[in-house]
Design a protein around this motif. Structure first.
Motif, short mmCIF file in Angstrom:
data_model
loop_
_atom_site.label_atom_id
_atom_site.label_comp_id
_atom_site.label_asym_id
_atom_site.label_seq_id
_atom_site.Cartn_x
_atom_site.Cartn_y
_atom_site.Cartn_z
N GLY A 198 14.19 4.08 2.10
CA GLY A 198 13.55 4.20 0.80
C GLY A 198 14.43 4.91 -0.21
N PRO A 199 14.06 4.90 -1.49
CA PRO A 199 14.85 5.57 -2.52
C PRO A 199 14.75 7.09 -2.42
N ALA A 200 15.73 7.77 -2.97
CA ALA A 200 15.67 9.23 -3.03
C ALA A 200 14.49 9.66 -3.90
N LEU A 201 13.90 10.79 -3.56
CA LEU A 201 12.79 11.31 -4.35
C LEU A 201 13.29 11.72 -5.73
N SER A 202 12.52 11.38 -6.76
CA SER A 202 12.85 11.80 -8.12
C SER A 202 12.54 13.29 -8.30
N CYS A 203 13.37 13.96 -9.07
CA CYS A 203 13.20 15.39 -9.29
C CYS A 203 11.84 15.72 -9.91
N ASN A 204 11.18 16.73 -9.32
CA ASN A 204 9.97 17.32 -9.90
C ASN A 204 8.88 16.28 -10.19
N THR A 205 8.82 15.25 -9.37
CA THR A 205 7.85 14.18 -9.55
C THR A 205 7.11 13.93 -8.24
N GLN A 206 5.80 13.98 -8.29
CA GLN A 206 5.01 13.70 -7.10
C GLN A 206 5.20 12.22 -6.72
N THR A 207 5.55 11.99 -5.46
CA THR A 207 5.88 10.64 -5.01
C THR A 207 4.99 10.23 -3.85
N PRO A 208 4.10 9.24 -4.02
CA PRO A 208 3.33 8.72 -2.88
C PRO A 208 4.27 8.07 -1.88
N ILE A 209 4.10 8.37 -0.61
CA ILE A 209 4.95 7.82 0.45
C ILE A 209 4.20 6.64 1.06
N LEU A 210 4.50 5.45 0.53
CA LEU A 210 3.80 4.23 0.91
C LEU A 210 4.81 3.19 1.40
N PRO A 211 4.38 2.24 2.24
CA PRO A 211 5.32 1.28 2.82
C PRO A 211 5.93 0.31 1.83
N THR A 212 5.40 0.23 0.63
CA THR A 212 6.03 -0.61 -0.39
C THR A 212 7.41 -0.09 -0.78
N ASP A 213 7.64 1.22 -0.61
CA ASP A 213 8.90 1.83 -1.01
C ASP A 213 9.61 2.56 0.12
N TYR A 214 8.87 2.98 1.15
CA TYR A 214 9.45 3.81 2.20
C TYR A 214 9.13 3.25 3.58
N PRO A 215 10.02 3.46 4.56
CA PRO A 215 9.81 2.93 5.91
C PRO A 215 8.90 3.85 6.73
N VAL A 216 7.62 3.83 6.44
CA VAL A 216 6.69 4.78 7.03
C VAL A 216 5.71 4.10 7.97
N ILE A 217 5.26 4.88 8.95
CA ILE A 217 4.25 4.46 9.90
C ILE A 217 3.24 5.59 10.06
N VAL A 218 2.08 5.26 10.59
CA VAL A 218 1.15 6.28 11.07
C VAL A 218 1.54 6.57 12.51
N ASN A 219 1.89 7.81 12.80
CA ASN A 219 2.34 8.18 14.13
C ASN A 219 1.13 8.45 15.02
N GLY A 220 0.85 7.52 15.94
CA GLY A 220 -0.30 7.65 16.82
C GLY A 220 -0.23 8.87 17.72
N GLN A 221 0.97 9.38 18.01
CA GLN A 221 1.09 10.55 18.87
C GLN A 221 0.52 11.80 18.22
N HIS A 222 0.49 11.84 16.90
CA HIS A 222 0.00 13.02 16.18
C HIS A 222 -1.23 12.70 15.34
N THR A 223 -1.91 11.62 15.69
CA THR A 223 -3.11 11.20 14.98
C THR A 223 -4.26 11.09 15.96
N GLY A 224 -5.42 11.66 15.60
CA GLY A 224 -6.58 11.57 16.48
C GLY A 224 -7.34 12.88 16.51
N LEU A 225 -8.26 12.98 17.46
CA LEU A 225 -9.09 14.16 17.60
C LEU A 225 -8.43 15.19 18.51
N GLY A 226 -8.83 16.47 18.34
CA GLY A 226 -8.34 17.51 19.21
C GLY A 226 -8.96 17.43 20.58
#
Length: 362
Positions: free
Chosen positions: A104-132
């Motif tokens: 994905g592109p570098a984060l712009s300075c001082n700008t809130q950036t949503p981390i979404l798959p349209t711009d960044y190579p992101v996944i929901v990590n199942g190992q750290h997602t779920g109930l305690g």
């Protein structure tokens, strides 16, 4: 199987499926994904490593993706469905799916950036997602894959029933890039059912790098930040919560702990990162407005909000507008007559310390 190309390591591989007869995330241990290359087994992934897995992932008739991030090349992906003791199941298998990622592109300075798959190579990590750990009837992490949609109104839900210390979490991981120390890491969330900023003590933000825990921040640390002092209050809308990292990371997780023993549903919309860059030195003899993106400023939640006697109608609202670029926007501090309460707003520069002798105010 694809007869011609070989898919490289780092490709997501899986299937779109639905399991309308099953209503609980406990069915996931029955699912196994395998990849092969020229007929030779490459990798096996079980429920604990599946991506975008939440309680609602396999519920109902809509197809959902079950997949994993490969670490070996492959030309074939296989789904195995194991039987469950005492439960009759039907699994609808729609299509095999793959996804290859790009940085994905570098984060712009001082700008809130949503981390979404349209711009960044992101996944929901199942190992750290779920109930305690523990039994929580009616609890769930629902629709975790909604963290990766292009619709900003979609959300995952962390549902905690009336049991003290029940907890649930979701995590978003960038599979290609690390983010440096000094980056804000957090989520946009909403919880209409909670009634005060003190309940921030039930929110924890963690960062990971290569699946290794880096940092954990909660309200007691004083480092948990938000764009609004009324983070979890009423119907005031979406809020951003997170912290400025002191270590590099590639993944951020939010965990919500039920400290009050009441029914709670936290909506998690998407991960949000922000890179901070120093602003220009204020010129002599000139009032300088500290606003984004010219300056690396944020609302310091630890010094913002209502303190003093309990005041249900007192509030500090829309504090983010104090630091946006529109000079006509404003926050409001609302106090009820006859109540000894104090409302505050605090703005922090995340990079620069200002010397003695400078004027500071609002």
């Amino acid at each position: 199987r694809d007869q011609l190309p070989v898919f490289p390591a780092g490709t997501v591989a899986g299937f779109n499926i639905a399991r309308p007869t099953l209503l609980d995330v406990d069915v996931l241990p029955g699912l196994v994904l395998k990849t092969y290359l020229n007929g030779t087994l490459q990798e096996t992934s079980t429920a604990g490593n599946l991506l975008a897995v939440g309680t609602g992932l396999l519920t109902g008739s809509n197809a959902q993706q079950v997949s994993f991030l490969t670490s070996q090349p492959f030309d074939t992906v296989q789904l195995q469905v194991g039987g469950l003791v005492g439960v009759a199941t039907t699994t609808r298998v729609y299509q095999a799916v793959i996804e290859q990622f790009c940085t994905g592109p570098a984060l712009s300075c001082n700008t809130q950036t949503p981390i979404l798959p349209t711009d960044y190579p992101v996944i929901v990590n199942g190992q750290h997602t779920g109930l305690g750990v523990g039994v929580c009837v009616g609890c769930g992490v629902l629709n975790a894959s909604n963290l990766l949609t292009t619709d900003s109104t979609d959300y995952a839900t962390i549902r905690l029933t009336a049991g003290v210390l029940t907890r649930g979490a979701v995590a978003v991981k960038d599979v290609l890039s690390d983010y440096p120390a000094g980056t804000f890491a957090g989520f946009v969330i909403e919880n209409p059912s909670l009634l005060g900023v003190d309940l921030l003590s039930g929110v924890l933000i963690r960062t990971y790098k290569d699946n290794v825990l880096q940092e954990t921040v909660d309200a007691s640390s004083g480092a948990l930040l938000s764009v609004d002092a009324a983070l979890l209050t009423g119907s005031s809308g979406k809020r951003q919560v997170g912290f400025i990292s002191s270590l590099s990371f590639d993944e951020v997780q939010i965990e919500v702990v039920n400290l009050l023993g009441v029914l709670s549903e936290t909506r998690v919309y998407y991960a949000m990162f922000q890179s901070f860059c120093a602003g220009a030195s204020p010129p002599c003899g000139t009032n300088t407005v500290l606003s984004q993106p010219s300056y690396p400023v944020l609302i310091d939640q630890t010094r913002s909000g209502v303190t003093g006697l309990l005041c249900a109608l007192c509030a500090v609202n829309q504090t983010q507008q104090v630091i946006d670029a529109d000079p006509n926007n404003y926050a409001t501090i609302n106090l009820v007559a006859g109540v000894l309460a104090t409302g505050s707003i605090s703005v922090r520069d995340a990079v620069t310390d200002y010397p003695a002798g400078m004027f500071a105010g609002f």
